[in-house]
Design a protein around this motif. Structure first.
Motif, PDB file in Angstrom:
ATOM      1  N   GLU A 114       2.203  -8.270   2.524  1.00 41.36           N
ATOM      2  CA  GLU A 114       3.134  -7.174   2.739  1.00 41.36           C
ATOM      3  C   GLU A 114       4.342  -7.256   1.808  1.00 41.36           C
ATOM      4  OE1 GLU A 114       3.950  -7.430   6.878  1.00 41.36           O
ATOM      5  OE2 GLU A 114       2.328  -6.083   7.436  1.00 41.36           O
ATOM      6  N   ARG A 205       7.287  -5.531  13.726  1.00 37.33           N
ATOM      7  CA  ARG A 205       6.967  -4.113  13.882  1.00 37.33           C
ATOM      8  C   ARG A 205       8.271  -3.332  13.811  1.00 37.33           C
ATOM      9  NH1 ARG A 205       3.806  -3.830  19.434  1.00 37.33           N
ATOM     10  NH2 ARG A 205       5.777  -4.820  20.011  1.00 37.33           N
ATOM     11  N   GLU A 245       9.572  -1.294   3.560  1.00 40.73           N
ATOM     12  CA  GLU A 245       8.706  -1.041   4.707  1.00 40.73           C
ATOM     13  C   GLU A 245       9.132   0.219   5.445  1.00 40.73           C
ATOM     14  OE1 GLU A 245       5.876  -2.982   6.082  1.00 40.73           O
ATOM     15  OE2 GLU A 245       6.003  -3.243   3.902  1.00 40.73           O
ATOM     16  N   GLU A 248       7.939   3.171   3.439  1.00 42.41           N
ATOM     17  CA  GLU A 248       6.492   3.395   3.459  1.00 42.41           C
ATOM     18  C   GLU A 248       5.991   3.869   4.816  1.00 42.41           C
ATOM     19  OE1 GLU A 248       4.685  -0.197   2.148  1.00 42.41           O
ATOM     20  OE2 GLU A 248       5.528  -0.090   0.115  1.00 42.41           O
ATOM     21  N   GLN A 249       6.615   3.433   5.895  1.00 39.09           N
ATOM     22  CA  GLN A 249       6.063   3.705   7.217  1.00 39.09           C
ATOM     23  C   GLN A 249       6.670   4.915   7.914  1.00 39.09           C
ATOM     24  OE1 GLN A 249       5.576   0.338   9.837  1.00 39.09           O
ATOM     25  NE2 GLN A 249       5.333  -1.101   8.151  1.00 39.09           N
ATOM     26  N   LYS A 293      13.587  10.151   4.675  1.00 37.34           N
ATOM     27  CA  LYS A 293      12.969   9.534   5.847  1.00 37.34           C
ATOM     28  C   LYS A 293      13.966   9.408   6.995  1.00 37.34           C
ATOM     29  CE  LYS A 293       9.167   8.867   3.520  1.00 37.34           C
ATOM     30  NZ  LYS A 293       8.241   7.752   3.601  1.00 37.34           N
TER      31      LYS A 293
END
Length: 516
Positions: A114, A205, A245, A248-249, A293
Motif C-alpha cells: 500500500e 481502515r 489513501e 484514492e478511497q 474529495k
C-alpha cells in the motif's frame, strides 16, 4: 459578513472566521517557534470537531494532547475572551490517540504494498537507481502473486530477486547485486529507527478516522509524533501516504458545505526537505485534487517559504504568526510571507508580521466567492480545551473508552511473500535433498550390484573348479606312461641289439647275391 457556518478564529477590527464551505481549499499556519501555532491548530481542530468535521493532526511536542480534556482558563484567557464577547465553555473534544509504535496511542499499520515503491524509497533514502530496483521488486511480487505486507516480506523478495537476477534482468532490466545490498542496509536502518512497527496488519481502515460521536461532533485523531520526529523521513512519508489513501478511497463530492475531513500536517517542511522531484509532484497532485474529495489540508510550519511555490499556491486560507528576520534568508522569507496576503491599507504587512505578539496572527481566509479577504491583525481566541499536554493516566483513560479499542492492538501475521518464498525454498531444498538421497541410493545400488556380480562370478569359478575335481575323482586310474630307469635301459639295449642283428642279416643276404 455572512451567516454561513464558519469557525471563529479571533478578533481583529472585525470577527475573523473560516467558512466551512471554503475549508477544503486548504491553508497554512506559519510562525516562529513559541508564537502560538499549536494553540491555533488546537482551536481550529476543536472548531471543526464542533461543526461535525473529523480531524487528523500530528502532535509533535505532545502539547496538542490536551484537546481531550476540558480547559481551565486563567484570568488572562478569560480577559481575552471577554474582549471578544466570547463565553468560554470548558469542553473536551472527542479524541482518539494514535501512535505508529503503539505506545501512546492505538498502533497504525499499513502494508508495504500500500505504501508503494515511491514513498518507500523516500523512507529508505534511496537513490534513483536503487528506487528503480525497488520498483522491479514490486513488479515481480505483483506478477507472481506474492503479498508484501511487512519488511520481512520485502527483505525476502529482495533476496529472491537477487538470486534470480539473470532471469528477471532479461525481462525488466538489469538488477545489480550492489543495489540489492544497499536497499537491504537501508531496511535495517529503518528497522533500527522503529519503522518496522508501521508495516503489517491489521491495516488502518480510513473509516475509523472519519467517525463522528453520538452528539454529532467530529472525531479528533491525534497522532503522537514525539518519537516519530526522530525519523523525519518516515514521518513525512507516512503523512503523505495517509493523504494519498484518502485521495484514492474517498469519492468525489465537489464543494460540500463542510469538509469530510481536515488534515493538519505539522512540521510540514520535513515533507519537502531533500525531497526528489517525483515526490514534490506527488504532493502537489494530491493537494490539488484532494479538494474535490472534501478533504482540507493545512500545513503547519515555521515559514511559508518552507513550502514549494507550486504547493503554496494551492493554500487559500492563511494564518501567519510572528516571524523574526535577522538573516538575509529570514528577510527573504518574511518578504515572501508578507506578499502572500491581500494587503490591508491600515498597516504594512511585513512590519506587522515582525511585531506580532504571542497569540496574535495575521489572518486571511477565503470569502463566499473563494477570493482571499483583506488580511487582518488578529488576536486568536482562547481554546475550550486544555492548554498543555494530557497526563499519561488521562491518555490511558481516553484510550480505554476509544471506539477503535481492540481493532488494531493485536498484530496479525498471515501468509505472505516471506512464508511463500520460505516454503518454495523448503520445497527446493527438500527436492535437492531427495535427489541427492536418490543419487546416493543409486550409487549404493550400483555398488551392491557390482559386488553381487563379482560374488556370482567368484562362485561360478569356484563351482567349475569343484566340478573338475569331482570329475577327476570319478574317472578310473590310468597306467602311467612314465618309464623307470631300468625299463629305459632295457629298451635301449634291446633296440641296439635289434639294430645290429638286422644289419648282419642284411649283409649276409646281400653278400650271397653278389657271389652268384
Amino acid at each position: 459578513m455572512t451567516d454561513a457556518p464558519a469557525l471563529f478564529l479571533g478578533q481583529s477590527d472585525q470577527p475573523e472566521t473560516l467558512l466551512l464551505s471554503r475549508a477544503n481549499r486548504h491553508g497554512v499556519v506559519a510562525g516562529a517557534t513559541g508564537t502560538g501555532k499549536t494553540v491555533t491548530l488546537q482551536i481550529m481542530a476543536q472548531g471543526f470537531s464542533e461543526a461535525g468535521v473529523p480531524v487528523f493532526c500530528a502532535d509533535v511536542k505532545g502539547d496538542l494532547s490536551g484537546i481531550c480534556m476540558p480547559g481551565s482558563p486563567n484570568e488572562k484567557l478569560l480577559a481575552r475572551a471577554q474582549e471578544m464577547g466570547l463565553a468560554l465553555t470548558p469542553k473536551a473534544a472527542p479524541t482518539v490517540f494514535w501512535d505508529l509504535y503503539g505506545q501512546k496511542g492505538h498502533p497504525i499499520h499499513t502494508t508495504v504494498s500500500e505504501v508503494g515503491p515511491v514513498l518507500l524509497a523516500r523512507m529508505l533514502n534511496l537513490n534513483e537507481v536503487q528506487e528503480g530496483v525497488l520498483s522491479v521488486v514490486f513488479h515481480v511480487a505483483d506478477k507472481e502473486g506474492l503479498l508484501l505486507l511487512d519488511l520481512d516480506d520485502l527483505r525476502s523478495m529482495l533476496a529472491y530477486v537477487g538470486e534470480n537476477a539473470e532471469r528477471i534482468g532479461r525481462e525488466v532490466g538489469n538488477v545489480a547485486p550492489t543495489s540489492i545490498a544497499a536497499i537491504q542496509r537501508s531496511i535495517l536502518q529503518l528497522e533500527q529507527q522503529g519503522g518496522a512497527a508501521f508495516f503489517g496488519e491489521p491495516a488502518l481502515r480510513l473509516e475509523d478516522m472519519l467517525r463522528t460521536s453520538l452528539d454529532g461532533r467530529g472525531q479528533v485523531n491525534v497522532l503522537d509524533a514525539t518519537r516519530l520526529m526522530n525519523s523525519p523521513r518516515l514521518y513525512a512519508a507516512f503523512l503523505l501516504w495517509l493523504l494519498s489513501e484518502l485521495f484514492e478511497q474517498l469519492p468525489e463530492v465537489g464543494d460540500p458545505d463542510r469538509p469530510r475531513l481536515v488534515f493538519f500536517f505539522d512540521e510540514a517542511h520535513l515533507l519537502f526537505t531533500d525531497a526528489p522531484d517525483a515526490l514534490r509532484e506527488k504532493v502537489e497532485q494530491v493537494v490539488r485534487l484532494i479538494r474535490s474529495k472534501g478533504v482540507g489540508v493545512y500545513f503547519v510550519t515555521q515559514n511559508p517559504a518552507d513550502i514549494p511555490d507550486s504547493v503554496l499556491a494551492q493554500l487559500g486560507n492563511r494564518i501567519q504568526h510572528a516571524l523574526r528576520a535577522y538573516t538575509p534568508s529570514e528577510q527573504k522569507g518574511l518578504k515572501a510571507a508578507s506578499q502572500s496576503f491581500r494587503p490591508n491599507p491600515a498597516f504594512d504587512t511585513a512590519e506587522a508580521i515582525q511585531g506580532l505578539g504571542v497569540g496574535e496572527a495575521l489572518v486571511s481566509t477565503l470569502d463566499e466567492k473563494g477570493a482571499p479577504r483583506v488580511v487582518g491583525r488578529t488576536k486568536i481566541r482562547p481554546p475550550d480545551s486544555r492548554l498543555g499536554p494530557a497526563t499519561d493516566a488521562e491518555r490511558a483513560q481516553i484510550m480505554a473508552a476509544s471506539p477503535v479499542r481492540g481493532l488494531y492492538d493485536t498484530p496479525v501475521d498471515r501468509e505472505s511473500a516471506e512464508e511463500v518464498l520460505a516454503a518454495r525454498r523448503g520445497e527446493a531444498d527438500q527436492a535437492a535433498a531427495d535427489a541427492k538421497l536418490a543419487e546416493a541410493r543409486a550409487r549404493a545400488d550400483a555398488a551392491a550390484a557390482k559386488e553381487a556380480e563379482k560374488a556370482a562370478a567368484a562362485r561360478e569359478k569356484e563351482q567349475v573348479r569343484l566340478d573338475r575335481e569331482a570329475e577327476r575323482a570319478r574317472a578310473p586310474a590310468r597306467r602311467s606312461n612314465r618309464q623307470t630307469p631300468v625299463e629305459a635301459l632295457t629298451k635301449s639295449v634291446l633296440r641296439t641289439a635289434g639294430s645290429t642283428l638286422t644289419r648282419e642279416l642284411l649283409r649276409g643276404v646281400l653278400g650271397g647275391l653278389k657271389r652268384r
